[in-house]
Write an enzyme that holds these catalytic residues in place. Structure first.
Site, PDB file in Angstrom:
ATOM      1  CG  ASP A  79      -1.824   1.126   1.349  1.00  0.00           C
ATOM      2  OD1 ASP A  79      -2.659   1.246   0.448  1.00  0.00           O
ATOM      3  OD2 ASP A  79      -1.732   1.918   2.308  1.00  0.00           O
ATOM      4  CD  GLU A 139      -2.031   2.703  -3.587  1.00  0.00           C
ATOM      5  OE1 GLU A 139      -3.022   3.387  -3.849  1.00  0.00           O
ATOM      6  OE2 GLU A 139      -1.507   2.684  -2.457  1.00  0.00           O
TER       7      GLU A 139
HETATM    8  C1  GLC Z   1      -4.010   3.337  -0.569  1.00  0.00           C
HETATM    9  C2  GLC Z   1      -5.316   2.576  -0.505  1.00  0.00           C
HETATM   10  C3  GLC Z   1      -6.396   3.517  -0.104  1.00  0.00           C
HETATM   11  C4  GLC Z   1      -6.053   4.077   1.276  1.00  0.00           C
HETATM   12  C5  GLC Z   1      -4.672   4.703   1.284  1.00  0.00           C
HETATM   13  C6  GLC Z   1      -4.179   4.943   2.673  1.00  0.00           C
HETATM   14  O1  GLC Z   1      -4.055   4.334  -1.524  1.00  0.00           O
HETATM   15  O2  GLC Z   1      -5.576   1.955  -1.730  1.00  0.00           O
HETATM   16  O3  GLC Z   1      -7.653   2.909  -0.099  1.00  0.00           O
HETATM   17  O4  GLC Z   1      -7.004   5.025   1.646  1.00  0.00           O
HETATM   18  O5  GLC Z   1      -3.708   3.857   0.687  1.00  0.00           O
HETATM   19  O6  GLC Z   1      -3.824   3.745   3.285  1.00  0.00           O
END
Ligand code: GLC
Length: 578
Positions: free
Chosen positions: A241, A301
């Site tokens: 993440d 991500e």
């Molecule tokens: C990432 C997740 C998102 C979350 C953020 C903070 O972007 O996909 O849903 O709000 O991280 O953890």
């Protein structure tokens, strides 16, 4: 004394139980492997042949009818996923959490939130998935914890607490003045004043999500141990993440301000001093070493702004993320063969592509690409595209049935905090997180109780049960294309060769593997298109293709490469007869 004995007995009982669970776990669950194992002569690894499927556990299937999905719900749908053609599921955070950010605020990394079940439920899910050859990917929220995590509670308790340096604490510039101008991506300053110790802590996301200090080796060790803990429970990898945001400039330089304001009314800002710092690559390299001990995959991500940035995440020696997600692909927000062609060529040159159409933070593909009239046909075109490209696709639950966004109509109905703050410009992410649509019964068969988010009216037509019965449904198209992808070596392993590069309506390419070739032609326009392929430049003399799969009504067994008429918004996939 009696109490102590009782406690001791309970301890013995729970240790025995724990030991048995582990023993059973190591017997039933996939064993940790010492090294990466290629699955074919070309050196591909398991994740290159796999189709991934993202599950937002709150919204997939509710087994205990409390309106929120759970792990037993997921377990009950494994057969569905298997038949669909899914090889790995990525479950977004299901760890204990105050749920400020619906699980992305973790208060215990080594447990399951009671809302989703228990560790025993997880182990059952893992073992049921393993029986079906479906791997489980967990979400690793590594940038921050919840403010309710014991580490943060300790950290904030005093300036000299041993965990103080596990987070980022700084003095303000003066009374009521944060240490610098950095903004939270969820609105407002990224600094929160904590009266207990009179300092500010840093949070890139909500103030309930304090950033960990990755410059502290103890943080790295504790977090890497979390991954080991899950690998030992049969987990096959992690989706990392918010990986861009792990490090910040230790000198806290102000970020440059850009013209205009964002959806929260804050000045636009270039996040040069608090995102994508080079130090993060060292962490990824070391995390990869741990993953390799378990033949695990790391998915990132990665919100990159260009291909060069995306390339960095693979690592100079392919020693960082095996699967950085190509979000640039999701930014081609229209049916533009030219734009897709450019993006596909770029990511193919960068590394092993990872395609995503949507996720729990992005408006659903069905509405992003849909024109409001031909959405079902367009959903098949998009599936025909990213499921036949060279690379690994990550599907988002419900995409295979054409789920639409169901954005809140009133501010008071919004659940996602950024939707409340940004209303009405930004309605938050509730719309893409609604319950999976299983059938036509109340609440779309997701739950017998009112679900946490409302089901859109389209569930009457777009649901698993109804679509399974209709040979022309989006779902049956997904099933067919995924089956092809698994069976056909060219679609699985072949090179990507762009064809007819100047065609602005039809995106066409070959997938070539040894002496086999598959042609994919996607008409992204609302009118019929005549296409002609001359494959001599590719060393292919053949002039016919045998149809493998098409969405066209005039379905022919063979097609003459010199002249194929493609219906509006259609898919043609054929094997070149060599
Ligand atoms: C990432 C997740 C998102 C979350 C953020 C903070 O972007 O996909 O849903 O709000 O991280 O953890």
């Amino acid at each position: 004394m009696r109490n102590r004995i009782r406690r001791h007995k309970t301890f013995l009982k729970s240790s025995l139980l724990y030991f048995l669970t582990i023993l059973l776990g190591t017997m039933v669950l996939p064993k940790a492997k010492a090294q990466v194992k290629p699955v074919d002569a070309e050196g591909h690894e398991w994740w290159q042949h796999a189709v991934f499927y993202e599950i937002y556990p709150r919204s997939f299937a509710d087994s205990n009818n409390d309106g929120v999905g759970d792990l037993n719900g997921i377990a009950s749908k494994l057969d569905y996923l298997k038949k669909l053609g899914v090889d790995a599921i990525w479950i977004t955070p299901c760890y204990p959490s105050p749920q400020v950010d619906f699980g992305y605020d973790v208060s215990d990394y080594e447990n399951i939130d009671p809302m989703y079940g228990t560790l025993a439920d997880f182990e059952r899910l893992a073992s049921e998935a393993h029986k079906r050859n479906i791997r489980i990917i967990m979400d690793f929220v590594m940038n921050h914890t919840s403010d309710q995590h014991p580490w943060f509670k300790e950290s904030r308790s005093s300036r000299d607490n041993p965990k103080r340096d596990w987070y980022i604490w700084r003095d303000g510039k003066g009374p009521g003045q944060p240490p610098n101008n950095w903004e939270s991506t969820f609105g407002g300053s990224a600094w929160q004043f904590d009266p207990t110790t009179g300092q500010y802590y840093y949070h890139y996301f909500y103030k309930q999500q304090p950033d960990l200090n990755w410059r502290n080796p103890d943080v790295e060790k504790a977090m890497f141990d979390v991954t080991r803990w899950w690998y030992q429970r049969g987990v096959a990898g992690f989706r990392l993440d918010a990986v861009d945001t792990l490090f910040e400039d230790p000198d806290l330089h102000n970020n440059p301000i850009l013209p205009g304001k964002n959806q929260y009314g804050d000045p636009n800002m270039a996040n040069v001093y608090n995102t994508k710092l080079p130090e993060l690559h060292g962490v990824l390299q070391r995390l990869r070493k741990v993953a390799d001990e378990y033949d695990a995959v790391l998915i990132g991500e990665t919100w990159t702004k260009n291909i060069a940035e995306l390339k960095q995440y693979y690592g100079e020696d392919n020693n960082e993320l095996q699967m950085p997600m190509d979000f640039l692909f999701t930014k081609v927000d229209k049916l533009s063969p030219d734009e897709f062609r450019k993006q596909i060529a770029g990511v193919n040159a960068a590394g092993w592509p990872v395609y995503v159409l949507s996720n729990h933070d992005i408006v659903r593909a069905y509405v992003r690409y849909g024109d409001g009239v031909h959405n079902d046909a367009i959903a098949k075109v998009m599936a025909g595209l990213y499921l036949t490209l060279r690379g690994t696709p990550i599907m988002y639950y419900g995409e295979e049935i054409g789920m639409t966004n169901n954005d809140p109509k009133r501010r008071q109905d919004v659940k996602d905090p950024i939707g409340k703050l940004g209303w009405p410009k930004d309605k938050g992410r509730d719309g893409e997180r609604t319950p999976m649509q299983w059938n036509t019964s109340e609440n779309a068969g997701f739950s017998e109780t009112k679900p946490w988010l409302p089901v859109p009216a389209s569930y009457k037509t777009h649901n698993v049960e109804t679509e399974l019965k209709n040979p022309d449904s989006i779902l049956n198209f997904y099933k067919r294309v995924l089956a092809l992808r698994h069976d056909d070596a060219a679609l699985r392993d072949g090179d990507y060769v762009a064809l007819n590069k100047n065609d602005h309506n039809v995106l066409s390419y070959l997938r070539r593997y040894k002496d086999e070739a598959v042609l994919v032609a996607l008409n992204m326009s609302s009118s019929a298109q005549q296409v002609s392929f001359d494959l001599r430049a590719q060393g292919i003399k053949a002039d016919m293709a045998s149809t493998l799969l098409t969405t066209m009504k005039t379905n022919q067994e063979k097609a003459a490469l010199r002249s194929i008429t493609l219906e509006p918004f259609s898919v043609y996939i054929g094997k070149i007869e060599e």
